[in-house]
Design a protein around this motif. Structure first.
Motif, PDB file in Angstrom:
ATOM      1  N   CYS A  77       0.852  -1.189   0.000  1.00  0.00           N
ATOM      2  CA  CYS A  77       0.000   0.000   0.000  1.00  0.00           C
ATOM      3  C   CYS A  77       0.893   1.246   0.000  1.00  0.00           C
ATOM      4  O   CYS A  77       1.877   1.310   0.718  1.00  0.00           O
ATOM      5  CB  CYS A  77      -0.899   0.008   1.223  1.00  0.00           C
ATOM      6  N   GLN A  78       0.529   2.212  -0.805  1.00  0.00           N
ATOM      7  CA  GLN A  78       1.295   3.458  -0.880  1.00  0.00           C
ATOM      8  C   GLN A  78       0.613   4.507  -0.007  1.00  0.00           C
ATOM      9  O   GLN A  78      -0.609   4.658  -0.055  1.00  0.00           O
ATOM     10  CB  GLN A  78       1.404   3.935  -2.321  1.00  0.00           C
ATOM     11  N   ILE A  79       1.407   5.210   0.784  1.00  0.00           N
ATOM     12  CA  ILE A  79       0.861   6.161   1.745  1.00  0.00           C
ATOM     13  C   ILE A  79       1.519   7.520   1.554  1.00  0.00           C
ATOM     14  O   ILE A  79       2.742   7.623   1.525  1.00  0.00           O
ATOM     15  CB  ILE A  79       1.057   5.657   3.191  1.00  0.00           C
ATOM     16  N   ILE A  80       0.672   8.534   1.413  1.00  0.00           N
ATOM     17  CA  ILE A  80       1.132   9.919   1.309  1.00  0.00           C
ATOM     18  C   ILE A  80       0.754  10.608   2.614  1.00  0.00           C
ATOM     19  O   ILE A  80      -0.412  10.650   2.990  1.00  0.00           O
ATOM     20  CB  ILE A  80       0.479  10.644   0.116  1.00  0.00           C
ATOM     21  N   MET A  81       1.750  11.109   3.315  1.00  0.00           N
ATOM     22  CA  MET A  81       1.517  11.799   4.581  1.00  0.00           C
ATOM     23  C   MET A  81       1.088  13.239   4.294  1.00  0.00           C
ATOM     24  O   MET A  81       1.655  13.889   3.411  1.00  0.00           O
ATOM     25  CB  MET A  81       2.778  11.790   5.441  1.00  0.00           C
ATOM     26  N   VAL A  82       0.108  13.704   5.050  1.00  0.00           N
ATOM     27  CA  VAL A  82      -0.412  15.065   4.900  1.00  0.00           C
ATOM     28  C   VAL A  82      -0.343  15.730   6.268  1.00  0.00           C
ATOM     29  O   VAL A  82      -0.799  15.160   7.251  1.00  0.00           O
ATOM     30  CB  VAL A  82      -1.875  15.042   4.396  1.00  0.00           C
ATOM     31  N   THR A  83       0.228  16.942   6.325  1.00  0.00           N
ATOM     32  CA  THR A  83       0.338  17.605   7.627  1.00  0.00           C
ATOM     33  C   THR A  83       0.410  19.118   7.520  1.00  0.00           C
ATOM     34  O   THR A  83       0.888  19.656   6.524  1.00  0.00           O
ATOM     35  CB  THR A  83       1.578  17.099   8.400  1.00  0.00           C
ATOM     36  N   ALA A  84      -0.060  19.757   8.577  1.00  0.00           N
ATOM     37  CA  ALA A  84       0.107  21.208   8.716  1.00  0.00           C
ATOM     38  C   ALA A  84       1.301  21.497   9.609  1.00  0.00           C
ATOM     39  O   ALA A  84       1.727  22.629   9.743  1.00  0.00           O
ATOM     40  CB  ALA A  84      -1.158  21.814   9.309  1.00  0.00           C
ATOM     41  N   TYR A  85       1.825  20.450  10.239  1.00  0.00           N
ATOM     42  CA  TYR A  85       2.916  20.599  11.199  1.00  0.00           C
ATOM     43  C   TYR A  85       4.162  19.887  10.676  1.00  0.00           C
ATOM     44  O   TYR A  85       4.636  18.919  11.268  1.00  0.00           O
ATOM     45  CB  TYR A  85       2.508  20.035  12.562  1.00  0.00           C
ATOM     46  N   ALA A  86       4.674  20.360   9.581  1.00  0.00           N
ATOM     47  CA  ALA A  86       5.811  19.694   8.943  1.00  0.00           C
ATOM     48  C   ALA A  86       7.105  19.957   9.702  1.00  0.00           C
ATOM     49  O   ALA A  86       7.413  21.091  10.045  1.00  0.00           O
ATOM     50  CB  ALA A  86       5.951  20.191   7.515  1.00  0.00           C
ATOM     51  N   THR A  87       7.808  18.868   9.951  1.00  0.00           N
ATOM     52  CA  THR A  87       9.162  18.974  10.491  1.00  0.00           C
ATOM     53  C   THR A  87      10.042  18.020   9.696  1.00  0.00           C
ATOM     54  O   THR A  87       9.559  17.023   9.153  1.00  0.00           O
ATOM     55  CB  THR A  87       9.237  18.587  11.983  1.00  0.00           C
ATOM     56  N   ILE A  88      11.298  18.323   9.637  1.00  0.00           N
ATOM     57  CA  ILE A  88      12.246  17.462   8.926  1.00  0.00           C
ATOM     58  C   ILE A  88      12.270  16.076   9.558  1.00  0.00           C
ATOM     59  O   ILE A  88      12.256  15.063   8.866  1.00  0.00           O
ATOM     60  CB  ILE A  88      13.671  18.079   8.941  1.00  0.00           C
ATOM     61  N   ASP A  89      12.278  16.029  10.891  1.00  0.00           N
ATOM     62  CA  ASP A  89      12.329  14.744  11.595  1.00  0.00           C
ATOM     63  C   ASP A  89      11.126  13.867  11.248  1.00  0.00           C
ATOM     64  O   ASP A  89      11.270  12.668  11.007  1.00  0.00           O
ATOM     65  CB  ASP A  89      12.392  14.955  13.112  1.00  0.00           C
ATOM     66  N   THR A  90       9.940  14.471  11.245  1.00  0.00           N
ATOM     67  CA  THR A  90       8.735  13.707  10.929  1.00  0.00           C
ATOM     68  C   THR A  90       8.769  13.217   9.489  1.00  0.00           C
ATOM     69  O   THR A  90       8.408  12.077   9.203  1.00  0.00           O
ATOM     70  CB  THR A  90       7.471  14.564  11.158  1.00  0.00           C
ATOM     71  N   ALA A  91       9.199  14.065   8.579  1.00  0.00           N
ATOM     72  CA  ALA A  91       9.289  13.673   7.167  1.00  0.00           C
ATOM     73  C   ALA A  91      10.264  12.507   6.994  1.00  0.00           C
ATOM     74  O   ALA A  91       9.965  11.528   6.304  1.00  0.00           O
ATOM     75  CB  ALA A  91       9.720  14.858   6.311  1.00  0.00           C
ATOM     76  N   LEU A  97       9.738   4.767   7.211  1.00  0.00           N
ATOM     77  CA  LEU A  97       8.702   3.767   7.455  1.00  0.00           C
ATOM     78  C   LEU A  97       7.976   3.359   6.171  1.00  0.00           C
ATOM     79  O   LEU A  97       7.102   2.505   6.207  1.00  0.00           O
ATOM     80  CB  LEU A  97       7.693   4.280   8.493  1.00  0.00           C
ATOM     81  N   GLY A  98       8.328   3.998   5.058  1.00  0.00           N
ATOM     82  CA  GLY A  98       7.764   3.565   3.783  1.00  0.00           C
ATOM     83  C   GLY A  98       6.752   4.486   3.149  1.00  0.00           C
ATOM     84  O   GLY A  98       6.075   4.105   2.194  1.00  0.00           O
ATOM     85  N   ALA A  99       6.613   5.716   3.661  1.00  0.00           N
ATOM     86  CA  ALA A  99       5.690   6.659   3.025  1.00  0.00           C
ATOM     87  C   ALA A  99       6.185   6.977   1.610  1.00  0.00           C
ATOM     88  O   ALA A  99       7.385   7.097   1.381  1.00  0.00           O
ATOM     89  CB  ALA A  99       5.578   7.944   3.843  1.00  0.00           C
ATOM     90  N   LEU A 100       5.264   7.096   0.687  1.00  0.00           N
ATOM     91  CA  LEU A 100       5.601   7.403  -0.698  1.00  0.00           C
ATOM     92  C   LEU A 100       5.937   8.878  -0.867  1.00  0.00           C
ATOM     93  O   LEU A 100       6.838   9.244  -1.612  1.00  0.00           O
ATOM     94  CB  LEU A 100       4.437   7.027  -1.619  1.00  0.00           C
ATOM     95  N   ASP A 101       5.199   9.736  -0.154  1.00  0.00           N
ATOM     96  CA  ASP A 101       5.380  11.177  -0.303  1.00  0.00           C
ATOM     97  C   ASP A 101       4.926  11.867   0.975  1.00  0.00           C
ATOM     98  O   ASP A 101       4.351  11.250   1.868  1.00  0.00           O
ATOM     99  CB  ASP A 101       4.573  11.679  -1.512  1.00  0.00           C
ATOM    100  N   TYR A 102       5.165  13.174   1.024  1.00  0.00           N
ATOM    101  CA  TYR A 102       4.893  13.980   2.206  1.00  0.00           C
ATOM    102  C   TYR A 102       4.379  15.315   1.693  1.00  0.00           C
ATOM    103  O   TYR A 102       5.108  16.025   1.009  1.00  0.00           O
ATOM    104  CB  TYR A 102       6.209  14.132   2.974  1.00  0.00           C
ATOM    105  N   VAL A 103       3.118  15.653   2.008  1.00  0.00           N
ATOM    106  CA  VAL A 103       2.498  16.876   1.503  1.00  0.00           C
ATOM    107  C   VAL A 103       2.169  17.790   2.677  1.00  0.00           C
ATOM    108  O   VAL A 103       1.606  17.345   3.678  1.00  0.00           O
ATOM    109  CB  VAL A 103       1.204  16.546   0.716  1.00  0.00           C
ATOM    110  N   CYS A 104       2.514  19.058   2.549  1.00  0.00           N
ATOM    111  CA  CYS A 104       2.273  20.028   3.630  1.00  0.00           C
ATOM    112  C   CYS A 104       1.022  20.856   3.355  1.00  0.00           C
ATOM    113  O   CYS A 104       0.782  21.288   2.240  1.00  0.00           O
ATOM    114  CB  CYS A 104       3.472  20.958   3.774  1.00  0.00           C
TER     115      CYS A 104
END
Length: 179
Positions: A77-91, A97-104
């Motif tokens: 399964c492909q997972i795109i993380m979405v957040t308003a609280y973006a940090t480098i560490d979280t990204a 952990l295998g997230a495909l992408d990271y969207v702010c």
């Protein structure tokens, strides 16, 4: 992946879920929504979506914890993380952990549509190119045997394997080679 991929949108803000669903909606995908990590895991277990848009800030568990659980259940399964609280560490943690992408947030809807479209294309491409090592090996042996007009001794030399191994592979793959 089925002919019509399923996208699970997970955000505790129902308005954001609706906005995301509206932004990516098309006849080519089925959309599911969850507003908590618990609800997301139930929908994930029951539907095995192809793509998940997952908020990092959720009640009960973080999006990172949900990502980790989802990947344990279905690593494809492909997972795109979405957040308003973006940090480098979280990204970094999400990607490890295998997230495909990271969207702010806030995001531009055309860019989000493009990200989802690219993820779905990635899934289709991944499915189409999934070839086993055995299929590659068989095709290579058949090609070499064809190039040497079925001469097994020469084929074994070109393949850099013993003649015995070649005979074993011919039998294993049921290759119809000329003697």
């Amino acid at each position: 992946m089925e002919a019509k991929p399923t996208v699970l949108i997970v955000d505790d803000d129902k308005d954001i879920c609706y906005l995301l669903a509206t932004a990516i909606q098309s006849d080519d995908i089925e959309i599911l929504s969850a507003h908590s990590s618990k609800e997301a895991m139930i929908l994930f277990d029951n539907n095995r979506p192809d793509l998940v848009l997952l908020d990092i800030q959720l009640p009960e568990m973080t999006g990172i914890q949900v990502l980790e659980q989802m990947k344990k259940i279905d690593n494809n399964c492909q997972i795109i993380m979405v957040t308003a609280y973006a940090t480098i560490d979280t990204a970094i943690q999400a990607m490890k952990l295998g997230a495909l992408d990271y969207v702010c947030k806030p995001f531009k809807l055309p860019e989000l549509r493009e990200t989802v479209r690219n993820a779905i294309e990635f899934l289709k491409m991944k499915e189409e190119t999934a070839v086993t090592l055995e299929q590659v090996e068989r095709a290579h042996i058949e090609k070499v045997l064809g190039e040497v007009d079925g001469n097994r001794r020469v084929a074994a030399e070109r393949l850099d394997i013993s003649l015995r191994t070649l005979y074993y592979k011919i039998k294993q793959y049921d290759i119809q080679a000329n003697p």
